[in-house]
Design an enzyme around this catalytic site. Structure first.
Site, short mmCIF file in Angstrom:
data_model
loop_
_atom_site.label_atom_id
_atom_site.label_comp_id
_atom_site.label_asym_id
_atom_site.label_seq_id
_atom_site.Cartn_x
_atom_site.Cartn_y
_atom_site.Cartn_z
N VAL A 171 0.83 -1.21 0.00
CA VAL A 171 0.00 0.00 0.00
C VAL A 171 0.87 1.26 0.00
O VAL A 171 0.64 2.19 -0.78
CB VAL A 171 -0.93 -0.01 1.24
CG1 VAL A 171 -1.68 1.30 1.35
CG2 VAL A 171 -1.88 -1.18 1.17
N ASP A 190 11.08 3.61 5.52
CA ASP A 190 10.96 2.27 6.10
C ASP A 190 12.13 2.06 7.05
O ASP A 190 13.22 2.57 6.81
CB ASP A 190 10.96 1.22 4.99
CG ASP A 190 10.25 -0.04 5.40
OD1 ASP A 190 9.19 -0.34 4.84
OD2 ASP A 190 10.76 -0.73 6.33
N LYS A 233 15.89 -2.70 2.55
CA LYS A 233 14.80 -2.46 1.61
C LYS A 233 14.93 -1.06 0.98
O LYS A 233 14.77 -0.88 -0.22
CB LYS A 233 13.47 -2.57 2.37
CG LYS A 233 12.30 -2.77 1.47
CD LYS A 233 11.07 -3.12 2.28
CE LYS A 233 9.90 -3.39 1.36
NZ LYS A 233 8.64 -3.42 2.08
N GLU A 260 -7.48 2.32 1.87
CA GLU A 260 -7.19 2.06 0.45
C GLU A 260 -8.05 0.90 -0.03
O GLU A 260 -8.38 0.02 0.74
CB GLU A 260 -5.69 1.79 0.25
CG GLU A 260 -5.13 0.63 1.07
CD GLU A 260 -5.40 -0.73 0.49
OE1 GLU A 260 -5.63 -0.80 -0.73
OE2 GLU A 260 -5.39 -1.72 1.23
N GLY A 288 -8.33 -15.55 -1.46
CA GLY A 288 -7.09 -15.49 -0.68
C GLY A 288 -6.58 -14.07 -0.70
O GLY A 288 -7.35 -13.12 -0.87
N CYS A 319 -5.76 -9.30 2.00
CA CYS A 319 -6.82 -8.49 2.62
C CYS A 319 -8.05 -9.27 3.06
O CYS A 319 -8.41 -9.24 4.24
CB CYS A 319 -7.25 -7.39 1.66
SG CYS A 319 -6.09 -6.04 1.63
C1 UDX Z 1 -8.89 -6.83 -2.19
C2 UDX Z 1 -9.93 -5.74 -2.42
O1 UDX Z 1 -10.57 -5.95 -3.68
C3 UDX Z 1 -9.30 -4.36 -2.36
O2 UDX Z 1 -10.30 -3.37 -2.49
C4 UDX Z 1 -8.59 -4.22 -1.00
O3 UDX Z 1 -7.99 -2.98 -0.89
C5 UDX Z 1 -7.57 -5.33 -0.83
O4 UDX Z 1 -8.22 -6.60 -0.97
P1 UDX Z 1 -7.00 -8.04 -3.62
O5 UDX Z 1 -6.82 -8.90 -2.42
O6 UDX Z 1 -5.81 -7.46 -4.27
O7 UDX Z 1 -7.97 -6.80 -3.27
O8 UDX Z 1 -7.72 -8.90 -4.74
P2 UDX Z 1 -9.19 -9.11 -5.34
O9 UDX Z 1 -9.09 -8.92 -6.80
O10 UDX Z 1 -10.23 -8.36 -4.63
O11 UDX Z 1 -9.39 -10.69 -5.08
C6 UDX Z 1 -9.33 -11.25 -3.78
C7 UDX Z 1 -9.58 -12.75 -3.84
O12 UDX Z 1 -10.92 -13.01 -4.23
C8 UDX Z 1 -8.70 -13.49 -4.86
O13 UDX Z 1 -8.30 -14.71 -4.30
C9 UDX Z 1 -9.61 -13.70 -6.04
O14 UDX Z 1 -9.26 -14.83 -6.82
C10 UDX Z 1 -10.94 -13.91 -5.33
N1 UDX Z 1 -12.10 -13.58 -6.18
C11 UDX Z 1 -12.32 -12.29 -6.57
C12 UDX Z 1 -12.98 -14.59 -6.56
O15 UDX Z 1 -12.81 -15.76 -6.21
N2 UDX Z 1 -14.07 -14.25 -7.31
C13 UDX Z 1 -14.33 -12.97 -7.71
O16 UDX Z 1 -15.35 -12.76 -8.39
C14 UDX Z 1 -13.43 -11.97 -7.33
#
Ligand code: UDX
Length: 437
Positions: free
Chosen positions: A11, A30, A35, A151, A260, A263
């Protein structure tokens, strides 16, 4: 305006680079000296499309700096973002806020004049106010404000998400702080993207509520996919039919092997703990976490069943290990459950991931062979499993795949191929929530 970011994780780095691109002077700080040294040498520690180029151009333009000296960085900064990690606490899964408070207290001690402290880390409702208290205690003479600015960046599309968000949420309670935030987000406001100003607590809660809701959509559609398999319905049609209802929306209704990443798993659990602490029972999100955890094991069973209930000494090719495409992030990826489950039953894994293998090699042990391309990984395999929907897997040469596999069996946990095409190409094709052909 000079901005400081504390924490150069995902982030902090993405947001810092993007604010520099907006024209501000940004110093990313940091504690990890190596890093910082490596960032100064131009090395980007994560795989995020577009980040490399944007970081280099802003360093070159003299707007982006890296430092391990917070005091120096703060010297003429007006605003400092806290973007340190809030991992689950070891003993009780509450969000660990110790890094946030440590950063806030240090900022208070080192600041010589008014500073706006903005929390970007995901923190439970009420944290901002406690951060302000901690800062007041650390430096009673300092003039400051605290704001919350969660975020919503998705890995793999973080730059675009930062530059073109659906909205920016800011918890802010003084006019002075609001004016600074207005300036910071002027480039976004200028293109008519809404900036939502709320209280500190509301802003903090929006982040948890949004992530938990999206996680709920995914867990829900995964259960509908299971039902589709039993009833002979097609999950793609069902999701589309649901999603076309504007009240529901089409996004986050793609079935998969369980969510997974850094977040959703962490934030859903922290949400439950936060609710418990407030004496509110969060039964929906509790079920989502449970359903998602079990799904990862069920996916291993599905592969096991597809292999005739016996994977001992069978070679299983796996395409994709990361929790989603366009990232090298392995955190909470379904592969971390599925592969060990299959290896426990005696399977021999042949794996390939376009970006995740460097990280994955540290996390897996057992009977795994690593390959540097998809075709090499599938040679002589008894089954092919698609775990992550990287674009290069979507374009695969099916005739070549057919020749390489020992048994033409494909288990696609991301529904990237069409059942009828796979049938025509001579495969037994098992996907999620659709007919097996
Ligand atoms: C997420 C949130 O979307 C973002 O707003 C927040 O700030 C951080 O967490 P991220 O973890 O990067 O983002 O990925 P994202 O694209 O949201 O997918 C998360 C997980 O859900 C992945 O494992 C993805 O494969 C899964 N997913 C997502 C599904 O299984 N089906 C979907 O329709 C969408």
């Amino acid at each position: 305006m000079k901005i400081v970011f504390v924490g150069t994780g995902y982030v902090g780095l993405v947001s810092g680079v993007c604010f520099a691109e907006f024209g501000f002077t940004v110093t990313c700080v940091d504690k990890d000296k190596s890093k910082i040294e490596s960032l100064r040498q131009g090395k980007v520690p994560i795989y995020e499309p577009g980040l490399d180029a944007l970081m280099h151009s802003n360093v070159k333009a003299g707007r982006l700096f890296f430092s391990d000296n917070l005091g120096e960085a703060l010297e003429d900064a007006q605003v400092v973002f806290i973007a340190v990690g809030t991992p689950p606490r070891y003993d009780d899964d509450h969000a660990d806020l110790s890094y946030v408070f440590a950063a806030a207290e240090e900022i208070a001690r080192l600041s010589k004049r008014y500073i706006l402290v903005v929390t970007k880390s995901t923190v439970p409702g009420g944290t901002g106010r406690k951060v302000a208290e901690a800062m007041r205690k650390a430096n009673p003479d300092l003039e400051f404000d605290v704001a919350s600015n969660p975020e919503f960046l998705r890995e793999g599309s973080a730059i675009n998400d930062f530059m073109h968000p659906d909205r920016v949420v800011v918890g802010v309670e003084s006019q002075r702080a609001k004016e600074i935030i207005d300036k910071l987000y002027h480039p976004i406001k200028a293109v008519n993207i809404p900036i939502l100003y709320t209280s500190l607590e509301s802003s903090e809660l929006i982040k948890y509520a949004a992530n938990s809701f999206l996680a709920t959509k995914i867990a829900f559609i995964n259960e509908i996919a299971d039902l589709c398999e039993k009833l002979g319905a097609d999950i793609v049609d069902v999701a589309l039919g649901m999603g076309l209802d504007k009240r529901i929306g089409k996004q986050y209704l793609e079935t998969g092997p369980g969510f997974g990443g850094s977040c959703f798993p962490k934030d859903t659990i922290a949400f439950i703990r936060m609710a418990e602490q407030a004496n509110v029972r969060s039964r929906v999100v509790e079920s989502v976490v449970m359903s998602n955890d079990l799904r990862k094991y069920r996916m291993a069973e599905k592969i096991f069943d597809a292999c005739g209930g016996d994977v001992k000494n069978k070679n299983i090719a796996v395409l994709g290990l990361t929790f989603k495409p366009n990232t090298d992030d392995m955190r909470e990826s379904s592969s971390l459950i599925i592969l060990p489950e299959l290896m426990r039953e005696g399977a021999i894994m042949q794996v390939y991931d376009p970006q995740g293998m460097h990280e994955a090699k540290k996390l897996f042990s057992g009977n795994i062979t690593w390959y540097d391309n998809a075709y090499a990984a599938m040679k002589n395999a008894d089954a092919l499993v698609v775990l992550t929907e990287w674009n290069e897997f979507k374009q695969i040469d099916l005739a070549k795949v057919k020749k390489l596999l020992k048994t033409p069996l494909i288990i696609d946990l991301r529904n990237i191929y069409k059942p009828q095409e796979m049938h025509k190409a001579g495969f037994k094709y098992i996907s999620l929530g659709r007919e097996t052909v």
